[in-house]
Write an enzyme that holds these catalytic residues in place. Structure first.
Site, short mmCIF file in Angstrom:
data_model
loop_
_atom_site.label_atom_id
_atom_site.label_comp_id
_atom_site.label_asym_id
_atom_site.label_seq_id
_atom_site.Cartn_x
_atom_site.Cartn_y
_atom_site.Cartn_z
N SER A 145 0.83 -1.20 0.00
CA SER A 145 0.00 0.00 0.00
C SER A 145 0.88 1.26 0.00
O SER A 145 1.63 1.48 -0.94
CB SER A 145 -0.97 -0.05 1.18
OG SER A 145 -2.00 0.89 1.03
N ASP A 223 -10.21 -5.65 -3.18
CA ASP A 223 -9.59 -4.62 -2.34
C ASP A 223 -10.49 -3.39 -2.33
O ASP A 223 -10.79 -2.83 -3.39
CB ASP A 223 -8.21 -4.29 -2.92
CG ASP A 223 -7.38 -3.36 -2.06
OD1 ASP A 223 -7.94 -2.43 -1.46
OD2 ASP A 223 -6.15 -3.56 -2.01
N HIS A 256 -7.31 -6.10 0.98
CA HIS A 256 -6.15 -5.24 1.23
C HIS A 256 -5.38 -5.66 2.49
O HIS A 256 -4.47 -4.97 2.92
CB HIS A 256 -6.64 -3.78 1.39
CG HIS A 256 -5.58 -2.74 1.22
ND1 HIS A 256 -4.98 -2.47 0.00
CD2 HIS A 256 -5.00 -1.87 2.10
CE1 HIS A 256 -4.09 -1.50 0.15
NE2 HIS A 256 -4.08 -1.12 1.41
#
Length: 278
Positions: A145, A223, A256
């Site tokens: 991320s 996600d 995620h």
């Protein structure tokens, strides 16, 4: 340096250290996994950069990377995601301030005093690891991320430093998404030309062919941040235009979280090993 923790793990050692950072003007913590010694050859290093709200322990405790790192003979180094402490500027939001350093060098008050994570990762931390541990100078970088953004910009801005780069669900085009716009406005000011220096897509378009390194990106299609914050297809198009050796894998059903990272971290370690262990 002060050792905070040490645990035996897959015949190696998982350690946590604190040191005073001259770059960030505060004490910093990092975790390191030292695989069991194989021969007299110092092992290479994979740096892992974590995402928003994380510290050096998230990957250590959730990714399950130590077993394969021990098998391959790769050192894992996990820095924190920002400077920390009572005197370090902060924000009430989870996506700015402590835990959200974005791996750049801030130029604006009150952030510029401490938020120089780019310099810390490029210079101070590798020099410390080299001086304190028996490691080779071969290294690769990966992250998740915000940390995927960090890994990509570190590789793109430092040709020849890393053998390979990988990322899980990276923020690839921070200049154009809410997380990046908020962070860059605060850390770098309103001049959007200054933002481009920290944007993987802009850096890839500006890159030279001879500087390209093998790149692996995994992205879950379930996600929650995929459409509005991550947009890996934008980087994939830059890679296509620049003939950059990048593989983007869309993983069906994955989100995620660290469950996603744990599912594919072995692939990433074996990917990096091809180049680290040459």
């Amino acid at each position: 340096m002060e050792m905070l923790e040490e645990h035996r793990c897959f015949e190696g050692w998982q350690q946590r250290w604190r040191h005073d950072s001259s770059t960030l003007n505060c004490p910093m913590t990092f975790s390191i996994f030292l695989p069991p010694p194989r021969d007299h050859t110092p092992p290479p290093v994979l740096y892992w950069l974590s995402g928003l709200t994380c510290n050096d322990e998230n990957f250590t405790t959730k990714a399950g990377a130590q077993r394969v790192a021990a098998e391959l003979g790769i050192v894992l180094v996990m820095p924190d995601t920002s400077p920390r402490g009572e005197k370090v500027a902060n924000d009430d939001g989870y996506d700015l301030g402590q835990g959200a350093g974005f791996y750049l060098n801030a130029t604006q008050p009150p952030w510029a005093t401490h938020y120089r994570m780019y310099d810390y990762l490029r210079d101070e931390l590798p020099a410390l690891v080299q001086s304190q541990f028996n490691v080779s100078d071969r290294c690769a970088i990966s992250g998740h991320s915000m940390g995927g953004h960090g890994a990509l910009i570190m590789a793109l801005k430092n040709p020849g430093k890393y053998t390979s780069v990988s990322a899980f669900a990276p923020i690839v085009n921070p200049c154009s998404v809410p997380w990046g716009i908020k962070a860059f406005s605060s850390y770098l000011g309103e001049d959007k030309n200054a933002w481009l220096e920290w944007d993987s897509c802009a850096l890839m378009y500006a890159s030279n062919a001879q500087d390209a390194i093998p790149t692996l990106i995994d992205q879950g299609d379930n996600d929650q941040f995929l459409a509005d914050q991550l947009q890996p297809a934008v980087l994939a198009e830059a890679a296509r235009q620049k003939a950059w050796p990048m593989t983007l894998r869309i993983q069906p059903g994955y989100d995620h979280s660290y469950y996603f990272i744990a599912s594919f971290i072995e692939d990433h370690l074996r990917f990096h090993a091809q180049y680290l262990l040459k």
